[in-house]
Design an enzyme around this catalytic site. Structure first.
Site, PDB file in Angstrom:
ATOM      1  N   HIS A 211       3.386 -33.233 -14.888  1.00  0.00           N
ATOM      2  CA  HIS A 211       2.311 -34.212 -15.059  1.00  0.00           C
ATOM      3  C   HIS A 211       1.017 -33.545 -15.511  1.00  0.00           C
ATOM      4  O   HIS A 211       0.372 -33.985 -16.470  1.00  0.00           O
ATOM      5  CB  HIS A 211       2.093 -34.952 -13.737  1.00  0.00           C
ATOM      6  CG  HIS A 211       0.861 -35.798 -13.711  1.00  0.00           C
ATOM      7  ND1 HIS A 211       0.853 -37.127 -14.057  1.00  0.00           N
ATOM      8  CD2 HIS A 211      -0.425 -35.496 -13.385  1.00  0.00           C
ATOM      9  CE1 HIS A 211      -0.368 -37.608 -13.950  1.00  0.00           C
ATOM     10  NE2 HIS A 211      -1.167 -36.643 -13.542  1.00  0.00           N
ATOM     11  N   GLU A 212       0.628 -32.481 -14.816  1.00  0.00           N
ATOM     12  CA  GLU A 212      -0.633 -31.826 -15.135  1.00  0.00           C
ATOM     13  C   GLU A 212      -0.598 -31.179 -16.518  1.00  0.00           C
ATOM     14  O   GLU A 212      -1.617 -31.133 -17.212  1.00  0.00           O
ATOM     15  CB  GLU A 212      -0.973 -30.774 -14.076  1.00  0.00           C
ATOM     16  CG  GLU A 212      -1.274 -31.344 -12.698  1.00  0.00           C
ATOM     17  CD  GLU A 212      -2.474 -32.279 -12.698  1.00  0.00           C
ATOM     18  OE1 GLU A 212      -3.370 -32.113 -13.552  1.00  0.00           O
ATOM     19  OE2 GLU A 212      -2.524 -33.173 -11.837  1.00  0.00           O
ATOM     20  N   HIS A 215      -1.893 -33.332 -19.139  1.00  0.00           N
ATOM     21  CA  HIS A 215      -3.344 -33.304 -19.310  1.00  0.00           C
ATOM     22  C   HIS A 215      -3.762 -32.164 -20.238  1.00  0.00           C
ATOM     23  O   HIS A 215      -4.697 -32.305 -21.032  1.00  0.00           O
ATOM     24  CB  HIS A 215      -4.031 -33.129 -17.954  1.00  0.00           C
ATOM     25  CG  HIS A 215      -4.025 -34.355 -17.101  1.00  0.00           C
ATOM     26  ND1 HIS A 215      -4.681 -35.514 -17.446  1.00  0.00           N
ATOM     27  CD2 HIS A 215      -3.437 -34.602 -15.899  1.00  0.00           C
ATOM     28  CE1 HIS A 215      -4.502 -36.420 -16.505  1.00  0.00           C
ATOM     29  NE2 HIS A 215      -3.751 -35.898 -15.554  1.00  0.00           N
TER      30      HIS A 215
END
Length: 239
Positions: A211-212, A215
């Site tokens: 998920h990160e 980013h």
């Protein structure tokens, strides 16, 4: 699966409020989410009934609240799915997970990551990478990985935009100017591979790392007219 219409309505209001001219795009997104919600409502109801039944067996006739959800989801996993997350860790050593995440993002978005060998960093565990567009070989930016725990280090997992990119007046990315090249930092607390210990990750850590890293890719790949406007403020902007 427990995705309610109320959640969608709340999200719609928040998203429309902060995105100004993006209303048509927001509507498409929420139509998609509502279609998914409609197709899984029956399954979600069955799963919720399973959680309520388990609580009734263990605690008696007490209302099922939001505070019960995560606990009884874990209890169902243990009792009915025979999942042992401790055993599952052996399939996720850090030296396998990280290259796997890199490959998925490179293949999906047409990127190429190159590790920078001789670069000054703030700790020996930190690694630095250049990111290129695969088809044009254009430099998109840089990212640092600081993913192992140590004393005095920030103890959360997150991505920090150390420097946002921007576009010139003709719409081109300003990568030729050093202070306009986007640079991102991913901070995590993954166990380090040491000697005979392969640095095993919990499944939740794998999900969080994946998920990160989304980013990171967003921060480096975004085309924004204003440098301050490039930050992703909401996790639901990630696909």
């Amino acid at each position: 699966m427990l995705f309610t219409e109320a959640t969608l309505r709340k999200g719609r209001g928040q998203l429309n409020h902060v995105n100004f001219g993006l209303l048509p795009i927001c509507e498409v997104v929420f139509e998609f989410l509502e279609d998914i919600s409609a197709s899984v409502n029956e399954l979600a109801a069955r799963e919720l009934d399973m959680l309520k039944d388990l609580k009734r067996k263990e605690e008696g006739e007490f209302p099922f609240g939001n505070e019960d959800l995560l606990y009884y989801m874990k209890r169902v996993e243990e009792q009915y799915l025979d999942l042992d997350f401790g055993v599952l860790k052996q399939y996720f050593p850090i030296n396998l997970v990280l290259p796997g995440i890199f490959k998925i993002f490179q293949d999906l978005f047409g990127l190429r990551f190159e590790e920078i060998a001789d670069v000054e960093v703030w700790h020996s565990d930190v690694r630095a990478f250049s990111v290129f567009d695969l088809s044009s070989s254009e430099l998109l930016g840089y990212f640092y990985l600081d993913i192992h725990p140590r004393e005095g280090k920030y103890g959360h997992i997150c991505v920090v935009a150390l420097q946002n990119g921007s576009l010139s007046s003709n719409g081109a990315r300003q990568v030729a100017v050093i202070n306009h090249i986007p640079v991102a930092l991913l901070i995590s607390q993954c166990q380090k591979e040491v000697d005979d210990h392969p640095g095993l990750l919990r499944f939740s850590e794998v999900v969080n790392l994946f998920h990160e890293f989304g980013h990171v890719v967003y921060s480096l790949s975004s085309y924004s007219c204003w440098r301050w406007n490039q930050k992703s403020y909401f996790d639901f902007l990630l696909i």
